[in-house]
Design a protein around this motif. Structure first.
Motif, PDB file in Angstrom:
ATOM      1  N   GLU A 244     -14.760   1.980   3.580  1.00 19.91           N
ATOM      2  CA  GLU A 244     -15.076   0.613   3.152  1.00 19.91           C
ATOM      3  C   GLU A 244     -14.691  -0.430   4.194  1.00 19.91           C
ATOM      4  O   GLU A 244     -13.575  -0.454   4.694  1.00 19.91           O
ATOM      5  CB  GLU A 244     -14.330   0.309   1.849  1.00 19.91           C
TER       6      GLU A 244
ATOM      7  N   ARG B 128      -5.557  -0.098   7.090  1.00 19.33           N
ATOM      8  CA  ARG B 128      -4.860  -0.366   5.830  1.00 19.33           C
ATOM      9  C   ARG B 128      -3.472  -0.892   6.158  1.00 19.33           C
ATOM     10  O   ARG B 128      -2.590  -0.169   6.577  1.00 19.33           O
ATOM     11  CB  ARG B 128      -4.772   0.908   4.991  1.00 19.33           C
ATOM     12  N   MET B 129      -3.301  -2.208   5.992  1.00 13.40           N
ATOM     13  CA  MET B 129      -2.033  -2.835   6.337  1.00 13.40           C
ATOM     14  C   MET B 129      -1.365  -3.379   5.070  1.00 13.40           C
ATOM     15  O   MET B 129      -1.995  -3.493   4.032  1.00 13.40           O
ATOM     16  CB  MET B 129      -2.283  -4.012   7.290  1.00 13.40           C
TER      17      MET B 129
ATOM     18  N   GLU C 139       0.830  -1.206   0.000  1.00 10.48           N
ATOM     19  CA  GLU C 139       0.000   0.000   0.000  1.00 10.48           C
ATOM     20  C   GLU C 139       0.865   1.257   0.000  1.00 10.48           C
ATOM     21  O   GLU C 139       1.887   1.321   0.687  1.00 10.48           O
ATOM     22  CB  GLU C 139      -0.898   0.017   1.238  1.00 10.48           C
TER      23      GLU C 139
HETATM   24  P1  ATP Z   1      -9.494  -0.003  -0.537  1.00 13.43           P
HETATM   25  O1  ATP Z   1     -10.298   0.721  -1.584  1.00 13.43           O
HETATM   26  O2  ATP Z   1      -9.789   0.435   0.869  1.00 13.43           O
HETATM   27  O3  ATP Z   1      -8.040  -0.089  -0.853  1.00 13.43           O
HETATM   28  P2  ATP Z   1     -10.160  -2.360  -1.942  1.00 13.43           P
HETATM   29  O4  ATP Z   1     -11.414  -1.934  -2.634  1.00 13.43           O
HETATM   30  O5  ATP Z   1      -8.896  -2.407  -2.688  1.00 13.43           O
HETATM   31  O6  ATP Z   1      -9.974  -1.511  -0.586  1.00 13.43           O
HETATM   32  P3  ATP Z   1     -10.791  -5.120  -1.998  1.00 13.43           P
HETATM   33  O7  ATP Z   1      -9.759  -5.468  -2.987  1.00 13.43           O
HETATM   34  O8  ATP Z   1     -12.222  -5.103  -2.428  1.00 13.43           O
HETATM   35  O9  ATP Z   1     -10.425  -3.752  -1.267  1.00 13.43           O
HETATM   36  O10 ATP Z   1     -10.600  -6.075  -0.737  1.00 13.43           O
HETATM   37  C1  ATP Z   1     -11.683  -6.544   0.030  1.00 13.43           C
HETATM   38  C2  ATP Z   1     -11.577  -6.134   1.477  1.00 13.43           C
HETATM   39  O11 ATP Z   1     -10.277  -6.402   1.980  1.00 13.43           O
HETATM   40  C3  ATP Z   1     -11.784  -4.655   1.726  1.00 13.43           C
HETATM   41  O12 ATP Z   1     -13.153  -4.342   1.820  1.00 13.43           O
HETATM   42  C4  ATP Z   1     -11.068  -4.447   3.037  1.00 13.43           C
HETATM   43  O13 ATP Z   1     -11.919  -4.763   4.122  1.00 13.43           O
HETATM   44  C5  ATP Z   1      -9.943  -5.444   2.978  1.00 13.43           C
HETATM   45  N1  ATP Z   1      -8.674  -4.780   2.644  1.00 13.43           N
HETATM   46  C6  ATP Z   1      -8.240  -4.412   1.426  1.00 13.43           C
HETATM   47  N2  ATP Z   1      -7.023  -3.853   1.496  1.00 13.43           N
HETATM   48  C7  ATP Z   1      -6.673  -3.878   2.811  1.00 13.43           C
HETATM   49  C8  ATP Z   1      -5.521  -3.454   3.540  1.00 13.43           C
HETATM   50  N3  ATP Z   1      -4.482  -2.917   2.926  1.00 13.43           N
HETATM   51  N4  ATP Z   1      -5.507  -3.633   4.889  1.00 13.43           N
HETATM   52  C9  ATP Z   1      -6.543  -4.193   5.523  1.00 13.43           C
HETATM   53  N5  ATP Z   1      -7.651  -4.615   4.885  1.00 13.43           N
HETATM   54  C10 ATP Z   1      -7.731  -4.458   3.553  1.00 13.43           C
END
Ligand code: ATP
Length: 513
Positions: free
Chosen positions: A332, A261-262, A252
């Motif tokens: 989200e 966000r990890m 990230e």
């Molecule tokens: P964001 O827009 O916040 O980056 P995303 O739309 O890329 O998220 P998805 O690919 O749909 O996320 O992933 C599904 C779920 O995984 C997300 O709804 C979130 O809860 C979780 N998630 C995604 N990225 C991370 C992260 N870097 N750290 C923690 N949880 C995450």
């Protein structure tokens, strides 16, 4: 703003002080956006997993669960589109040297417009009292309409520019909206660039023969590539689902919000395979089901909302997020995506193997369509933890911090607390512990004044404290203290199992879905 930040700081320090979450590699000054779960955090996290797994796999006879490897054949990420398109648009501020996601800067700007619209609505609601018609006001008030129209225009322009890879226009939009670095106010931006979020690694001993691999950025692909293995061995007919909980890794760009966000995190994903043409109906059903699953936790319906996507990912024909009101605003929590036949078809093409299903009712072979539900376990942990952490002022003016977790999720279901160690109280308490430990995770503690011990259990969310005193020895009764009401009652030792079970069983959550 300052207040919000204070609340968030308190959550982070409570998580650390009470053994829920520690910064990873802390004695080496930590590693950015990586965290470790401590003794209480691991229990809470496992219980959240169980709630999800039971709701998905145990309650649905047409959903099965699997556990696939983190390392996968590198072509999988080519087929899935991650090599070419799993990018975030990044932008740097030349003065502060801080890096941002360009799309997030623009989305945050729009969230402020929405806040303004909400304030107008709130003001009007106060002014008109019971006579207030929210729908009517939202559809006629010129200011609310203007704020919402502006957001729509901005977001659709951003979506189009990202779709066309017109990063120059994304920067132009940031400049036109006069978006500044939130911390320094500087508007001195670099150009927007794309950045791939996958972590690369190598498989094999020698540098020449090693194969380039990726750490999986989502768990979903492990499900897709096993679709036929599972369908054939489970003898499931469409529609059916495959669920999985596992680690995912993303490099990230901006990871500043604790476990929100990890770079290494866990996902709970379910892929629901359906006949082509039926996917949008199932998409709506799963949106509703997943929201109900969240609502059953009792964190307050007002803290959730749907956000339907304007900008659809390359694989989707419909997508929505369930957003949760985190301490830093609505963000989200879970994604529900109608992924069409994109993934299975792409794997057919790249692997040269058929990934089709014979539908005996339709009498035809086809590549199934997929509706996916994808929730971040760590984000869910943060949602629950932050919502449940409360400072309360008691009737006598004293204060307590309580973590009012849904009892089924609490790390410990009860604490066994002999009033003192001597006079055989500790031994008697130990017999209660030994009897109940087969059914519940219990905490045992002899030290400190009982009030102090109660407060420590409140702070980690233990639903019951069981105090053993001298009367216990003769009457076989104990004092049972309820975390939420703090009421104490005398109960028979023989009733403890039933009372604890009634309050903490997963049935309480699952029956509400
Ligand atoms: P964001 O827009 O916040 O980056 P995303 O739309 O890329 O998220 P998805 O690919 O749909 O996320 O992933 C599904 C779920 O995984 C997300 O709804 C979130 O809860 C979780 N998630 C995604 N990225 C991370 C992260 N870097 N750290 C923690 N949880 C995450």
């Amino acid at each position: 703003m300052a207040k919000q930040e204070d609340v968030f700081k308190k959550i982070i320090s409570h998580a650390k002080e009470y053994g829920f979450i520690f910064p990873s590699s802390e004695i080496y000054d930590g590693l950015s956006a990586i965290y470790d779960y401590g003794q209480n955090g691991a229990e809470l996290k496992n219980n959240i997993k169980q709630y999800w797994w039971k709701a998905m796999v145990q309650l649905n006879d047409n959903i099965v669960g699997i556990d696939t490897a983190i390392f996968m054949h590198p072509t999988i990420w080519k087929a899935s589109g991650h090599v070419d398109a799993f990018n975030d648009p990044l932008i740097d501020n030349k003065d502060s040297k801080k890096r941002f996601r360009a799309d997030v800067l623009i989305e945050d700007y729009c969230a402020k417009l929405e806040d303004k619209a909400d304030k107008e609505i709130e003001k009007a609601a106060k002014r008109f009292g019971d006579a207030f018609d929210k729908k009517e006001f939202e559809s006629t008030n010129p200011r609310v309409l203007e704020y919402r129209e502006k957001q729509k225009t901005i977001l659709s322009r951003m979506a189009q520019s990202l779709e066309k890879e017109d990063l120059g226009d994304v920067k132009a939009l940031i400049e036109e909206l006069e978006i500044a670095d939130p911390e320094t106010g500087s508007k001195n931006w670099t150009d927007v660039r794309q950045f791939n979020l996958m972590f690369g690694t190598k498989l094999g001993a020698s540098a020449d023969s090693a194969t380039d691999l990726y750490l999986r950025p989502e768990t979903a692909q492990g499900i897709f590539v096993n679709f036929l293995n599972v369908q054939k061995t489970s003898r499931q007919k469409l529609p059916f689902g495959i669920a999985q909980i596992g680690k995912a890794f993303r490099n990230e760009i901006v990871a500043r919000q604790f476990i929100f966000r990890m770079r290494e995190f866990e996902q709970m994903e379910m892929q629901y395979f359906v006949p082509p043409g039926t996917e949008l109906g199932f998409y709506e059903t799963w949106k509703e089901k997943r929201l109900n699953w969240h609502l059953a936790l009792g964190l307050g319906a007002e803290n959730y909302k749907f956000h339907d996507h304007e900008k659809l990912a390359h694989y989707a024909n419909a997508a929505a997020d369930i957003e949760f009101k985190f301490p830093f605003g609505f963000k989200e929590l879970e994604g529900i995506h109608s992924r069409t036949d994109f993934d299975l078809s792409a794997h057919e093409k790249h692997s040269g193997r058929k990934l089709q299903y014979f539908d005996s009712e339709r009498n035809e072979n086809y590549v199934p369509y997929v509706v996916e539900t994808s929730v971040g376990l760590d984000r869910l942990f943060l949602a629950i933890f932050s919502n449940c952490l409360k400072d309360e002022v008691l009737e006598d003016g004293s204060e307590r911090t309580v973590l009012s977790l849904p009892p089924a999720l609490a790390p410990y279901k009860a604490a066994i607390l002999p009033l003192m160690k001597k006079d055989g109280l500790a031994e008697y308490a130990q017999t209660i512990f030994d009897d109940l430990k087969f059914d519940f995770n219990l905490f045992y503690e002899e030290k400190d004044a009982i009030g102090k011990r109660y407060r420590r259990q409140d702070a980690i969310g233990t639903p019951f404290c069981i105090t053993i005193d001298h009367d216990s020895l003769t009457e076989n009764t104990v004092t049972l203290r309820d975390r939420d009401t703090m009421k104490q009652e005398r109960v028979a030792v023989a009733d403890l199992r039933r009372i604890i079970d009634e309050k903490t069983n997963f049935r309480n959550l699952l029956s509400k879905i």
